[in-house]
Design an enzyme around this catalytic site. Structure first.
Site, PDB file in Angstrom:
ATOM      1  CE  LYS A   3      23.671  25.463  -4.147  1.00 65.63           C
ATOM      2  NZ  LYS A   3      24.055  24.839  -5.437  1.00 65.63           N
TER       3      LYS A   3
ATOM      4  CB  SER B 215      21.426  21.638  -5.958  1.00 62.39           C
ATOM      5  OG  SER B 215      22.587  22.411  -6.233  1.00 62.39           O
TER       6      SER B 215
ATOM      7  CB  SER C  83      23.321  22.995  -9.216  1.00 68.29           C
ATOM      8  OG  SER C  83      22.908  21.731  -8.834  1.00 68.29           O
TER       9      SER C  83
HETATM   10  N1  GLN Z   1      21.218  17.743 -10.512  1.00 70.13           N
HETATM   11  C1  GLN Z   1      22.597  17.374 -10.465  1.00 70.13           C
HETATM   12  C2  GLN Z   1      22.856  16.416  -9.337  1.00 70.13           C
HETATM   13  O1  GLN Z   1      21.965  16.134  -8.629  1.00 70.13           O
HETATM   14  C3  GLN Z   1      23.460  18.571 -10.389  1.00 70.13           C
HETATM   15  C4  GLN Z   1      23.752  19.045  -9.035  1.00 70.13           C
HETATM   16  C5  GLN Z   1      24.655  20.223  -9.013  1.00 70.13           C
HETATM   17  O2  GLN Z   1      25.024  20.799 -10.037  1.00 70.13           O
HETATM   18  N2  GLN Z   1      25.075  20.577  -7.799  1.00 70.13           N
HETATM   19  O3  GLN Z   1      23.926  15.932  -9.176  1.00 70.13           O
END
Ligand code: GLN
Length: 492
Positions: free
Chosen positions: A78, A158, A182
């Site tokens: 990532k 994400s 995410s």
């Molecule tokens: N969807 C969540 C957010 O937008 C989680 C993001 C994440 O875990 N990095 O904050």
């Protein structure tokens, strides 16, 4: 040689050790697959030369009988992990051109164990999002399609690049991070397995920070076993991260054989949220039945503060983000847009460098931390956080793990992504609790929705008890017999 890309990480490792193919062949097959699948936009940066050089070194070690635990296994990383000399952008314009002079602890442990890097994977900008659409470098497309439709589907976020790359066999496994879901939500959307270990299990050093008290490194694989193997490599104490914990790292793969007989699994009634589609309910019940059939005891439990987790998360996460992202000022990293004064330069740089979602989070975060509102919002959210943790502690006095759906729906189309942020935030309703409480969580593919898209079940566990989590996930995997066969691959 595309069939080499269809192997699980465990099968590829065993094949290399049995000399059925070489690390160079395995890596070459993946490099070719990545090139052919650029339409998915899963990789932001491909590093084929680096990969083939590492594979050659792995072949030399394999020949000498000196294979390390991940020898010659090609992975995707990532693009939130700093990689020495390789551009690291967090999918943001503001970090364009940033080449770290250091390697994150997690990735350095993977290379120490012999893994091969194929490249850097796309994500939502600074890991903020649930559809991978906030990336400054364009959205990732899932390899899945709805039955009878060619419309593009989101991979979740994400870690959308990590999820799509594993689902489309563009790497054997991938690293990712999970601040509020995410890893687990995109795993559910793409039919892959995603694990977020306990907060403190892995070092955060060298991972671009979003919300430091919630961020956690983790892994994606095709199989539960793959996640177990990667976990044993990436976990461990790091003197460079004071929140990493000094605990022995178990052989997680060895734990898998223990099964679930006699384990007590809780099913939290508060996760039965209004408006949840019937097929999600049905899948959850299926999961309960599978675990019972495998010898676990399953009973309803209560986590009474669940309802407050999502709103509290969307205070804590932006608050920490606003502070962490203050460092991007046009002086130290990446982008600089000049102005007539230093203040104007800061403003121009941040205005041009951050996308809309990141700016929204910075505004919310700054607001909830401001003098007049700190007590009303930020302190309250932290108090709620303690209550959420206490709920889990009480359940874990008698139960070994908790079973829930991973997300309230299957993946949505790129053409019908919710356009208001609050609807998008609802995606995280089942996943944020683990981050708020610092607990480990895993998503395992369990079936398909009415459109033919994957659905996942989530298992949450006691702090530092990832072994039990993996055992429960393995039982679900064995029962579900899920086939990772996204249509994108069939058309190639
Ligand atoms: N969807 C969540 C957010 O937008 C989680 C993001 C994440 O875990 N990095 O904050």
């Amino acid at each position: 040689m595309t069939e080499l890309t269809r192997l699980s990480l465990a099968a590829a490792r065993d094949g290399l050790n049995a000399k059925k193919f070489t690390a160079t062949e395995l890596t070459r097959a993946h490099v070719d697959a990545v090139e052919k699948a650029r339409a998915l936009n899963a990789y932001l940066k491909e590093t084929p030369e680096k990969a083939l050089a590492a594979a050659a070194e792995s072949d030399a070690r394999l020949a000498k009988g000196e294979a390390r635990p991940l020898e010659g296994l090609p992975l995707g990383i990532k693009d939130l992990y700093c990689t020495n000399g390789v551009e690291t952008t967090a999918a943001s314009r503001i970090l364009e051109g940033f080449k770290p002079h250091y390697e994150s602890t997690v990735t350095s442990q993977l290379w120490r164990d012999g893994a091969v890097m194929l490249g850097k994977l796309n994500l939502d900008e600074f890991a903020m999002g649930s559809s991978n659409e906030t990336s400054a470098y364009g959205p990732v497309v899932s390899p899945w399609r709805r039955k009878g439709s060619d419309a593009k589907i989101v991979p979740g976020g994400s870690s959308g690049g990590s999820a799509a790359a594993v689902a489309a066999h563009l790497c054997l496994a991938a690293t990712a991070t999970d601040t509020g879901g995410s890893i687990r939500q995109p795993a559910a959307f793409t039919g892959t397995v995603g694990i977020k270990p306990t907060y403190g299990r892995c070092s955060r050093w060298g991972i671009v920070a979003f919300a430091s008290s919630l961020d956690q490194a983790g892994a994606f694989g095709v199989k539960v076993r793959d996640c177990a193997i990667l976990l044993s490599s990436i976990c461990g104490l790091d003197p460079k991260d004071s929140t990493s914990v000094d605990l022995a790292v178990p052989d997680f793969e060895a734990a898998l054989k223990d099964g679930v007989r006699g384990l007590k699994i809780g099913v939290p009634k508060e996760y039965r949220v209004d408006g949840m589609p019937e097929e999600i309910e049905a899948l959850w019940q299926q999961g309960i039945d599978w675990l019972r059939a495998a010898g676990a005891e399953v009973a309803e439990v209560s986590l009474p503060h669940t309802h407050y987790a999502l709103p509290a998360y969307y205070i804590v996460a932006p608050a920490e983000a606003s502070s962490n992202l203050a460092r991007y000022d046009g002086v130290r990293y990446g982008l600089r847009v000049d102005g007539k004064s230093i203040i104007e330069m800061y403003e121009n740089t941040r205005g041009a460098g951050f996308g809309a979602e990141v700016r929204r989070r910075i505004l919310i975060g700054t607001y909830v931390l401001s003098a007049g509102y700190y007590d009303a919002y930020y302190r309250k959210a932290q108090q709620v956080r303690s209550l959420i943790r206490r709920d889990f502690d009480q359940v874990f006095e008698t139960f070994d793990a908790v079973l829930t759906p991973t997300a309230p729906s299957g993946a949505f189309g790129l053409d019908n992504v919710p356009d208001d942020p609050v609807t998008m935030y609802l995606n995280d309703i089942f996943t944020v609790t683990a981050n708020m409480a610092g607990l480990p969580g895993i998503s395992v593919p369990a079936g398909l929705d009415h459109q033919g898209l994957p659905l996942g079940l989530q298992v949450l566990g006691r702090p530092f008890d990832e072994g039990t989590l993996l055992r429960v996930a393995q039982a679900i995997e064995d029962a579900a017999q899920f086939k990772l066969a996204p249509p994108f691959n069939m058309r190639r």
